[in-house]
Design an enzyme around this catalytic site. Structure first.
Site, PDB file in Angstrom:
ATOM      1  N   SER A  20       3.929  15.472  68.708  1.00  0.00           N
ATOM      2  CA  SER A  20       4.881  16.570  68.859  1.00  0.00           C
ATOM      3  C   SER A  20       5.769  16.419  70.101  1.00  0.00           C
ATOM      4  CB  SER A  20       4.144  17.909  68.934  1.00  0.00           C
ATOM      5  OG  SER A  20       5.073  18.929  69.245  1.00  0.00           O
ATOM      6  N   LYS A  73       1.078  27.096  59.728  1.00  0.00           N
ATOM      7  CA  LYS A  73       2.087  28.163  59.746  1.00  0.00           C
ATOM      8  C   LYS A  73       1.758  29.360  58.848  1.00  0.00           C
ATOM      9  CE  LYS A  73       5.866  25.103  60.998  1.00  0.00           C
ATOM     10  NZ  LYS A  73       7.218  24.634  60.697  1.00  0.00           N
ATOM     11  N   ASP A 109      12.190  28.752  62.384  1.00  0.00           N
ATOM     12  CA  ASP A 109      12.596  27.548  61.636  1.00  0.00           C
ATOM     13  C   ASP A 109      13.935  27.737  60.920  1.00  0.00           C
ATOM     14  OD1 ASP A 109      10.437  25.974  62.351  1.00  0.00           O
ATOM     15  OD2 ASP A 109       9.217  26.597  60.637  1.00  0.00           O
ATOM     16  N   ALA A 133      10.653  22.743  47.851  1.00  0.00           N
ATOM     17  CA  ALA A 133      10.328  24.155  47.631  1.00  0.00           C
ATOM     18  C   ALA A 133       9.093  24.558  48.426  1.00  0.00           C
ATOM     19  CB  ALA A 133      10.107  24.398  46.136  1.00  0.00           C
ATOM     20  N   GLY A 135       7.302  25.149  52.581  1.00  0.00           N
ATOM     21  CA  GLY A 135       7.521  26.080  53.689  1.00  0.00           C
ATOM     22  C   GLY A 135       8.865  25.882  54.369  1.00  0.00           C
ATOM     23  N   ALA A 136       9.245  24.628  54.589  1.00  0.00           N
ATOM     24  CA  ALA A 136      10.517  24.357  55.271  1.00  0.00           C
ATOM     25  C   ALA A 136      11.684  24.807  54.385  1.00  0.00           C
ATOM     26  CB  ALA A 136      10.629  22.883  55.602  1.00  0.00           C
ATOM     27  N   ARG A 156      10.726  18.458  42.987  1.00  0.00           N
ATOM     28  CA  ARG A 156       9.970  17.576  42.083  1.00  0.00           C
ATOM     29  C   ARG A 156       9.213  18.405  41.048  1.00  0.00           C
ATOM     30  NH1 ARG A 156       5.437  14.078  44.995  1.00  0.00           N
ATOM     31  NH2 ARG A 156       4.773  16.185  45.552  1.00  0.00           N
ATOM     32  N   THR A 157       8.508  19.432  41.511  1.00  0.00           N
ATOM     33  CA  THR A 157       7.822  20.339  40.585  1.00  0.00           C
ATOM     34  C   THR A 157       8.786  21.481  40.278  1.00  0.00           C
ATOM     35  OG1 THR A 157       5.813  19.780  41.773  1.00  0.00           O
ATOM     36  CG2 THR A 157       5.660  21.621  40.234  1.00  0.00           C
TER      37      THR A 157
HETATM   38  P1  ATR Z   1       6.580  21.945  54.240  1.00  0.00           P
HETATM   39  O1  ATR Z   1       5.826  23.149  54.678  1.00  0.00           O
HETATM   40  O2  ATR Z   1       6.781  20.921  55.331  1.00  0.00           O
HETATM   41  O3  ATR Z   1       7.855  22.259  53.545  1.00  0.00           O
HETATM   42  P2  ATR Z   1       5.077  21.592  51.810  1.00  0.00           P
HETATM   43  O4  ATR Z   1       4.949  23.066  51.727  1.00  0.00           O
HETATM   44  O5  ATR Z   1       3.888  20.760  51.546  1.00  0.00           O
HETATM   45  O6  ATR Z   1       5.606  21.144  53.232  1.00  0.00           O
HETATM   46  O7  ATR Z   1       6.265  21.164  50.833  1.00  0.00           O
HETATM   47  C1  ATR Z   1       6.603  19.842  50.638  1.00  0.00           C
HETATM   48  C2  ATR Z   1       7.802  19.745  49.686  1.00  0.00           C
HETATM   49  O8  ATR Z   1       8.178  18.378  49.603  1.00  0.00           O
HETATM   50  C3  ATR Z   1       7.518  20.195  48.277  1.00  0.00           C
HETATM   51  O9  ATR Z   1       8.688  20.755  47.736  1.00  0.00           O
HETATM   52  C4  ATR Z   1       7.159  18.894  47.570  1.00  0.00           C
HETATM   53  O10 ATR Z   1       7.390  18.892  46.183  1.00  0.00           O
HETATM   54  P3  ATR Z   1       6.296  19.474  45.134  1.00  0.00           P
HETATM   55  O11 ATR Z   1       6.488  20.958  45.126  1.00  0.00           O
HETATM   56  O12 ATR Z   1       6.656  18.847  43.846  1.00  0.00           O
HETATM   57  O13 ATR Z   1       4.949  19.047  45.658  1.00  0.00           O
HETATM   58  C5  ATR Z   1       8.114  17.954  48.245  1.00  0.00           C
HETATM   59  N1  ATR Z   1       7.658  16.561  48.184  1.00  0.00           N
HETATM   60  C6  ATR Z   1       6.674  16.012  48.900  1.00  0.00           C
HETATM   61  N2  ATR Z   1       6.524  14.709  48.583  1.00  0.00           N
HETATM   62  C7  ATR Z   1       7.460  14.427  47.634  1.00  0.00           C
HETATM   63  C8  ATR Z   1       7.846  13.265  46.901  1.00  0.00           C
HETATM   64  N3  ATR Z   1       7.254  12.101  47.081  1.00  0.00           N
HETATM   65  N4  ATR Z   1       8.876  13.355  46.029  1.00  0.00           N
HETATM   66  C9  ATR Z   1       9.519  14.539  45.854  1.00  0.00           C
HETATM   67  N5  ATR Z   1       9.204  15.672  46.506  1.00  0.00           N
HETATM   68  C10 ATR Z   1       8.200  15.626  47.392  1.00  0.00           C
END
Ligand code: ATR
Length: 273
Positions: A20, A73, A109, A133, A135-136, A156-157
């Site tokens: 960090s 978070k 954020d 989709a 947290g960020a 992706r989902t």
């Molecule tokens: P954060 O809090 O940092 O946003 P998170 O809540 O785990 O982390 O969300 C990660 C995001 O990155 C999700 O939208 C995830 O997609 P899924 O909802 O399909 O899981 C996306 N993500 C992570 N790895 C990915 C990959 N290899 N290809 C496409 N999307 C990815």
């Protein structure tokens, strides 16, 4: 920096946390304002199952500020006395202030996303494609909606994008027609795609990026992701991930100290790492 028993302690907790840049950024800020004797910022690796115990210990010790990073978070919210409206809407807390023994949760954020963009463009009515989709993404979508941008989510989902779009009253897309990418004014990657060690990946195909666009990647390791390199090649304006780190940090600094953050000094720390 002259520390004493009166120095107020701020702590970032995460797992991992050693990478960090928050301690260096905040401590440089405290020194720049001549309050390096009043505040110090440190880090502690805390497992997600121990967040409750950690918060309890902090209460007992009168820790002044608590910064939460991945994966704390959401978990930390259970242990606070109050959560401000913005953090509630986003559904996550990255900043906790100890206000005379009351632990209050905030989320800065969203400012990390909105502030750097607003330095370039008026967000109102801009067509913005948010990738991800999680947290960020939630913080980004909250901020962009607050500024009246027209947000579309790609994830992706697909189901998660649809749910999020419903919650924030915006659109979801599956980008089946890839050329649609060209129609957006701004594209923001909030996923971890492109982060070291998967630096060669991009979250969307890059062939439809254009010079009329702004492309913002919140990934900051590497400093310039493949998405940004490819966007630049096509003449787009790019915003690096450290901008998000900086502006969520300056807002947080102001919550902890009640003073205006020394942005230039804090930026210099991020740019030299
Ligand atoms: P954060 O809090 O940092 O946003 P998170 O809540 O785990 O982390 O969300 C990660 C995001 O990155 C999700 O939208 C995830 O997609 P899924 O909802 O399909 O899981 C996306 N993500 C992570 N790895 C990915 C990959 N290899 N290809 C496409 N999307 C990815």
């Amino acid at each position: 920096m002259k520390l004493s028993a009166k120095t107020k302690i701020c702590l970032i907790i995460g797992d991992p946390v050693a990478h960090s840049l928050s301690p260096a950024m905040h401590n440089a800020g405290f020194d720049a304002l001549g309050i390096g004797n009043k505040y110090v910022f440190l880090g502690a690796k805390v497992k997600v199952e121990d967040v409750g115990i950690a918060v309890q210990a902090m209460r007992k010790m009168g820790i002044h500020g608590l910064t939460c990073t991945i994966p704390h978070k959401i978990e930390v919210m259970k242990y606070l006395d109050e959560i401000d409206e913005v953090a509630k809407k986003i559904g996550a807390v990255n900043t906790v202030l100890n206000q005379n023994g009351k632990f209050i949760g905030f989320n800065t954020d969203w400012l990390g996303v909105v502030t750097p963009l607003e330095k370039i463009i008026d967000l109102s009515k801009r067509k913005v494609l948010v990738l991800g989709a999680g947290g960020a993404a939630r913080a980004a979508i909250f901020g962009l909606s607050k500024r009246k941008a027209k947000v579309t989510i790609f994830n992706r989902t697909k189901e998660k994008a649809i749910l999020l779009a419903k919650e924030f009253n915006c659109e979801a897309t599956d980008l089946i027609k890839k050329s649609d990418i060209s129609n957006f004014d701004i594209i923001i990657n909030t996923t971890s795609v492109g982060m070291k060690p998967r630096e060669i990946e991009t979250p969307i195909t890059v062939e439809y990026l254009t010079r009329n666009q702004i492309v913002f990647d919140i990934v900051y390791v590497p400093y310039e992701t493949k998405l940004l390199i490819e966007a630049k090649k096509r003449g787009a304006m790019v915003v690096h991930g450290i901008e998000m780190l900086l502006y969520q940090g300056t807002a947080q600094f102001e919550i902890y100290t009640g003073q205006k953050a020394p942005e230039k000094v804090m930026r210099a720390i991020l740019e030299t790492r």
